[in-house]
Design a protein around this motif. Structure first.
Motif, PDB file in Angstrom:
ATOM      1  N   PRO A 153       0.812  -1.229   0.000  1.00  0.00           N
ATOM      2  CA  PRO A 153       0.000   0.000   0.000  1.00  0.00           C
ATOM      3  C   PRO A 153       0.844   1.276   0.000  1.00  0.00           C
ATOM      4  O   PRO A 153       0.402   2.312  -0.521  1.00  0.00           O
ATOM      5  CB  PRO A 153      -0.818  -0.119   1.289  1.00  0.00           C
ATOM      6  N   ALA A 213      -2.593   7.316  -2.630  1.00  0.00           N
ATOM      7  CA  ALA A 213      -3.367   7.180  -1.393  1.00  0.00           C
ATOM      8  C   ALA A 213      -4.787   6.702  -1.638  1.00  0.00           C
ATOM      9  O   ALA A 213      -5.309   5.843  -0.907  1.00  0.00           O
ATOM     10  CB  ALA A 213      -3.381   8.521  -0.653  1.00  0.00           C
ATOM     11  N   PHE A 214      -5.444   7.196  -2.678  1.00  0.00           N
ATOM     12  CA  PHE A 214      -6.851   6.824  -2.856  1.00  0.00           C
ATOM     13  C   PHE A 214      -7.006   5.360  -3.274  1.00  0.00           C
ATOM     14  O   PHE A 214      -8.029   4.733  -3.023  1.00  0.00           O
ATOM     15  CB  PHE A 214      -7.533   7.768  -3.851  1.00  0.00           C
ATOM     16  N   ALA A 246      -6.979   3.035  -0.063  1.00  0.00           N
ATOM     17  CA  ALA A 246      -8.063   3.192   0.915  1.00  0.00           C
ATOM     18  C   ALA A 246      -8.840   1.890   1.061  1.00  0.00           C
ATOM     19  O   ALA A 246      -8.844   1.046   0.158  1.00  0.00           O
ATOM     20  CB  ALA A 246      -8.997   4.317   0.469  1.00  0.00           C
ATOM     21  N   PRO A 247      -9.494   1.690   2.225  1.00  0.00           N
ATOM     22  CA  PRO A 247     -10.299   0.482   2.423  1.00  0.00           C
ATOM     23  C   PRO A 247     -11.406   0.378   1.380  1.00  0.00           C
ATOM     24  O   PRO A 247     -11.822   1.368   0.773  1.00  0.00           O
ATOM     25  CB  PRO A 247     -10.886   0.662   3.829  1.00  0.00           C
ATOM     26  N   PRO A 284     -14.911   0.315  -0.315  1.00  0.00           N
ATOM     27  CA  PRO A 284     -16.150   1.016   0.045  1.00  0.00           C
ATOM     28  C   PRO A 284     -17.219   0.017   0.483  1.00  0.00           C
ATOM     29  O   PRO A 284     -17.230  -1.142   0.075  1.00  0.00           O
ATOM     30  CB  PRO A 284     -16.551   1.710  -1.261  1.00  0.00           C
ATOM     31  N   THR A 314      -9.341  -3.950  -4.523  1.00  0.00           N
ATOM     32  CA  THR A 314     -10.025  -2.812  -3.893  1.00  0.00           C
ATOM     33  C   THR A 314      -9.587  -1.501  -4.523  1.00  0.00           C
ATOM     34  O   THR A 314     -10.390  -0.579  -4.713  1.00  0.00           O
ATOM     35  CB  THR A 314      -9.743  -2.771  -2.385  1.00  0.00           C
ATOM     36  N   GLY A 315      -8.305  -1.408  -4.856  1.00  0.00           N
ATOM     37  CA  GLY A 315      -7.811  -0.203  -5.524  1.00  0.00           C
ATOM     38  C   GLY A 315      -8.402  -0.053  -6.908  1.00  0.00           C
ATOM     39  O   GLY A 315      -8.712   1.064  -7.351  1.00  0.00           O
ATOM     40  N   HIS A 339     -11.755   1.470  -6.601  1.00  0.00           N
ATOM     41  CA  HIS A 339     -11.651   2.918  -6.401  1.00  0.00           C
ATOM     42  C   HIS A 339     -11.360   3.629  -7.721  1.00  0.00           C
ATOM     43  O   HIS A 339     -11.904   4.719  -7.984  1.00  0.00           O
ATOM     44  CB  HIS A 339     -10.539   3.231  -5.398  1.00  0.00           C
ATOM     45  N   ASP A 356      -5.787  12.604  -8.846  1.00  0.00           N
ATOM     46  CA  ASP A 356      -5.755  11.147  -8.683  1.00  0.00           C
ATOM     47  C   ASP A 356      -5.469  10.447 -10.005  1.00  0.00           C
ATOM     48  O   ASP A 356      -4.777   9.424 -10.035  1.00  0.00           O
ATOM     49  CB  ASP A 356      -7.080  10.646  -8.102  1.00  0.00           C
TER      50      ASP A 356
END
Length: 869
Positions: free
Chosen positions: A397, A402-403, A406-407, A409, A438-439, A442, A457
């Protein structure tokens, strides 16, 4: 879930025709004000129609029908004659269908409702049923009355004539529903009344109407099905009304065997057969679906949704066969969800057999949702397509924007058509790790929000990820959107291609942009042009420029031209300068080579003496790439092969177009400043190769030739004596015409022969022409009068800059226009173009031919002389 069990969905019964005891409709509430509405219609809106039609019937000898109709028109609440009501109905529905009344939508909403409700209110449902039967025994002709209008002329229908009844089905359906929902005593009385009508002498059409209205009387239907051509029923029309009364396959088979054969099912008949006959009817529906190739009729439009609910292999496979049609694809996805085991079995079999991208996509989507079914139901040959193993481990990570770290959603916003486990991994730069799932979720959410290339981003992802893998990911998202039928709300999948595109993205997108307009996707194709403009790379702009000149669809071409004009304005370039700027480089480096990567092996692609691809493999050259070996990278090698195929095709198109442009520049006298000449031509990997096969001339400000040179393989210049040639930065350069080289023409021919330089078009060996003194003083070239030429040669003038308008051609030579007149003339390439044309004459629009400079004169005569070659 039991996948072989037959069940009848509730909406099938609701969509079927009414059938007492099987498909019972709710109790029908009639409008108590209906008779008043009917009275108003007959006394006002349709008074003239009724009067004229009644008058015509009396004149034709049908006074009994005319009197009954008039009595009903005068008192629709007092006259209890079904024949009179039927006659009035016939007058009214024909007057509407021939434009004498309202559009059919208003007719259906007001008049039909009012008539049926009035009949039932005043005289009962049995009366309404008899009206339907009596109406089916009347035929309606059209006749012009004394007032100049066309009105209905009614007469009894014979058995040999099917008659015309524009709104019979709508009215009869309403009455059939009323009968099916009627109280038992009213129903029995109506059936008795219709039974008596069946025994009356008269048309069998009226008899068929009783079997339609009361399908419960299967004995009536069976008796009617014994009739045939010998009874005056020699065509398909009568039998159509009986289909929704059928309850056995034997009855349906009889209907299909009778004249006409094709059932031509309406939607309500399909649902009637399903609910009244049951599973045995499925093969019949399958034949309807496959024989009509979907979309042939209103009835077959309902079939995909029906087939999706049938628990058998054949309907599922029929949907697979036609999944390119969007409504069928929707139905297929419904069938996949309803029958997951069957879907795994049949999708995997079809994927293994064909490898069709849409089938593979559906299979992989299904496998993600039902991994537990793969081992037991998937075809072993297709299991390689279902490898869901991640090739690269999840990245630390700390290395991610950073985005992306993130965990996950709580509620995913990833579209249902986009399965994250099946998307290509996004490998990080200089790393063997990839963005975790997960990334990826996002990132999809970010793209769906409409973020552009300036979003922080988006820039962070572009900086962190390997460009190749990021572009592949972006394309896969777009491809899934495309295969899902281009959901409108997810157009971001197309727009986001611009964020991480490579030249391969451009090449993949181009054929789709060209294809979409022919499939109703012009707006989508225009958005594709926006994507090319947003990508903004040389390759993207090059292809956008080419589309502006070549795409066939007028609206798309105009939009491409608009985008190109905007680009030219932004760059401060005229049309020809922009065309030079946007000539595709095809991925070639400055030395005109391209390296294609198989992973462990790389191959250099260059151009041979005829500007064809040449592949270096070790110490040898060949025309094509070698086949990938087992040791080659499984991702890179296929992409390299695709790139080579695209390169070969594009190279031929580009060289053909640029050869034409260079020859046009020679004929039209186009000039380049020396600095732009170096940048856009000499240093270009394709144009430079062409330019080395030509002689170039240098001109002073007055247009006089001050020297000539060729371009050597290292980009330096040499004169006709093979001595170095210095080109001043502000010099004007153009493709030399032989008339520019008269003192050195033979020397240049020798140089090109010595170096074995093949010219892309006739330059040094170009034939030269000149006017006679008489022609130079005239505005008429009489040598071409009455020449016979082929129409194909006439069309070929367009490739030489001529505008052709039927029997006249025009070409501009500087400020002077030459006009060519033809007989019989061209018609745009249609089949009725004659094979031959006659040149009537060739003239100057103003002045004499001597006004043309020697090069224009030579080229004009050369083009015209070659018409006869």
């Amino acid at each position: 879930m039991i996948e072989e069990e037959w069940s009848v969905p509730a909406h099938w019964r609701a969509s079927a025709e009414a059938f007492r005891g099987i498909n019972e409709p709710p109790q029908y509430a009639v409008d108590p004000e209906a008779t008043k509405a009917v009275r108003d219609l007959l006394r006002h809106r349709f008074a003239g129609v009724v009067h004229s039609s009644v008058t015509m019937m009396r004149a034709d000898g049908f006074g009994e029908i005319a009197d009954a109709a008039q009595r009903y028109a005068d008192a629709p609440d007092a006259e209890g004659s079904p024949l009179g009501a039927a006659a009035i109905w016939a007058m009214l529905d024909w007057s509407v269908s021939t434009g004498r009344g309202n559009p059919s939508t208003e007719w259906e909403r007001t008049v039909i409702d009012a008539l049926v409700d009035s009949w039932i209110t005043e005289f009962g449902v049995g009366f309404a049923a008899e009206v339907v039967v009596r109406r089916r025994g009347l035929d309606v002709g059209l006749r012009e009355s004394d007032d100049g209008f066309v009105y209905s002329a009614l007469h009894p229908l014979s058995d040999s004539n099917w008659g015309g009844t524009p709104y019979f089905d709508l009215m009869a359906q309403r009455v059939r529903r009323s009968l099916a929902a009627a109280p038992e005593d009213q129903y029995r009385a109506a059936v008795q009344r219709l039974s008596e009508l069946r025994s009356e002498p008269g048309t069998v059409w009226a008899r068929f109407a009783t079997s339609y209205l009361v399908p419960e009387r299967q004995d009536w239907l069976d008796a009617d099905l014994l009739l045939g051509p010998e009874d005056g029923l020699g065509h398909a029309q009568p039998w159509q009304m009986l289909i929704s009364s059928v309850t056995t396959m034997a009855q349906l088979t009889r209907v299909a065997e009778l004249p006409g054969g094709n059932l031509q099912l309406r939607p309500e008949q399909i649902f009637s057969l399903l609910t009244q006959v049951g599973p045995e009817v499925v093969p019949v529906l399958m034949r309807e679906f496959t024989s009509t190739q979907y979309g042939w009729s209103e009835g077959t439009k309902a079939l995909p949704g029906v087939l999706a609910q049938l628990p058998a292999d054949e309907p599922f496979q029929a949907l697979l066969d036609r999944m390119d049609d969007k409504p069928v694809l929707v139905a297929l996805e419904e069938a996949i969800a309803r029958y997951p085991r069957r879907a795994m079995r049949l999708l995997s079999r079809r994927a293994a057999e064909t490898g069709a991208p849409q089938v593979v996509r559906l299979l992989r989507l299904h496998a993600v949702a039902h991994t537990d079914l793969i081992d037991e139901y998937a075809d072993p040959k297709a299991k390689a397509l279902l490898n869901l193993t991640r090739r690269f481990p999840d990245a630390d990570p700390a290395r991610l924007p950073a985005f992306l770290a993130a965990p996950a959603p709580k509620k995913s916003k990833v579209p249902r058509w986009l399965p994250l486990p099946l998307l290509p991994q996004i490998r990080l730069r200089d790393s063997d790790s990839a963005v975790p799932e997960t990334g990826v979720a996002h990132l999809i959410t970010l793209l769906a929000s409409g973020a552009d290339e300036h979003h922080p981003d988006v820039m962070a992802v572009a900086e962190a990820a390997d460009p190749f893998y990021l572009a592949e990911f972006s394309w896969a998202v777009f491809d899934d959107w495309r295969l899902a039928g281009h959901p409108t709300k997810d157009r971001w999948a197309l727009r986001s291609l611009a964020l991480f595109a490579t030249d391969d993205t451009v090449r993949r997108l181009l054929p789709l942009i060209r294809e979409w307009p022919s499939k109703g996707g012009t707006a989508r194709a225009m958005e594709g042009l926006d994507v090319l403009a947003a990508i903004g790379s040389d390759t993207a702009l090059e292809q956008l420029h080419r589309l502006a000149g070549r795409v066939k669809q007028a609206k798309l071409r105009a939009y491409a031209e608009e985008k190109v004009a905007q680009i030219g304005q932004r760059l401060g370039l005229d049309d020809e300068q922009l065309a030079d700027r946007l000539v595709p480089k095809l991925g070639l480096s400055r030395d005109s080579t391209l390296t294609l990567d198989y992973g462990p092996r790389q191959f250099v692609v260059g151009l041979d003496s005829q500007l064809r691809p040449s592949v270096t493999v070790g110490d040898t050259t060949r025309r094509t790439l070698p086949k990938p070996a087992a040791t080659d990278d499984p991702d890179l090698a296929p992409l390299a092969q695709d790139s080579f195929r695209a390169f070969t095709k594009e190279l031929k198109a580009v060289t053909t177009e640029q050869i034409r442009r260079f020859e046009g520049a020679m004929v039209d006298g186009r000039r380049w400043r020396a600095n732009l000449f170096r940048q856009t031509i000499v240093d270009h990997p394709v144009l430079g190769q062409l330019a080395r096969r030509l002689v170039w001339a240098v001109f002073d400000q007055a247009g006089a030739v001050t020297g000539s040179f060729r371009i050597d393989s290292d980009g330096t210049f040499a004169d006709a004596e093979d001595e170095p040639f210095e080109l001043a930065e502000e010099a004007l350069v153009g493709v030399a015409h032989p008339l520019h080289l008269m003192g050195a023409l033979d020397t240049w021919r020798g140089v090109f022969a010595d170096y074995e330089l093949l010219q892309p078009f006739e330059q040094l060996e170009r034939d030269l022409h000149a006017f006679t003194p008489e022609e130079a003083d005239s505005n008429h070239l009489s040598r071409f009068d009455n020449w016979k030429i082929s129409t194909g040669k006439a069309y070929g003038l367009r490739n030489r800059g001529w505008d052709l308008e039927y029997s006249t051609g025009y070409k501009q030579f500087g400020r002077h226009q030459v006009v060519l007149r033809l007989s019989a003339g061209i018609r745009g390439g249609y089949y009725d173009d004659p094979d031959e044309q006659h040149i009537l004459d060739v003239r100057m629009a103003e002045g004499s031919f001597g006004a043309l400079d020697p090069i224009a004169a030579s080229e004009l005569l050369r083009q015209l002389e070659r018409l006869a070659v």
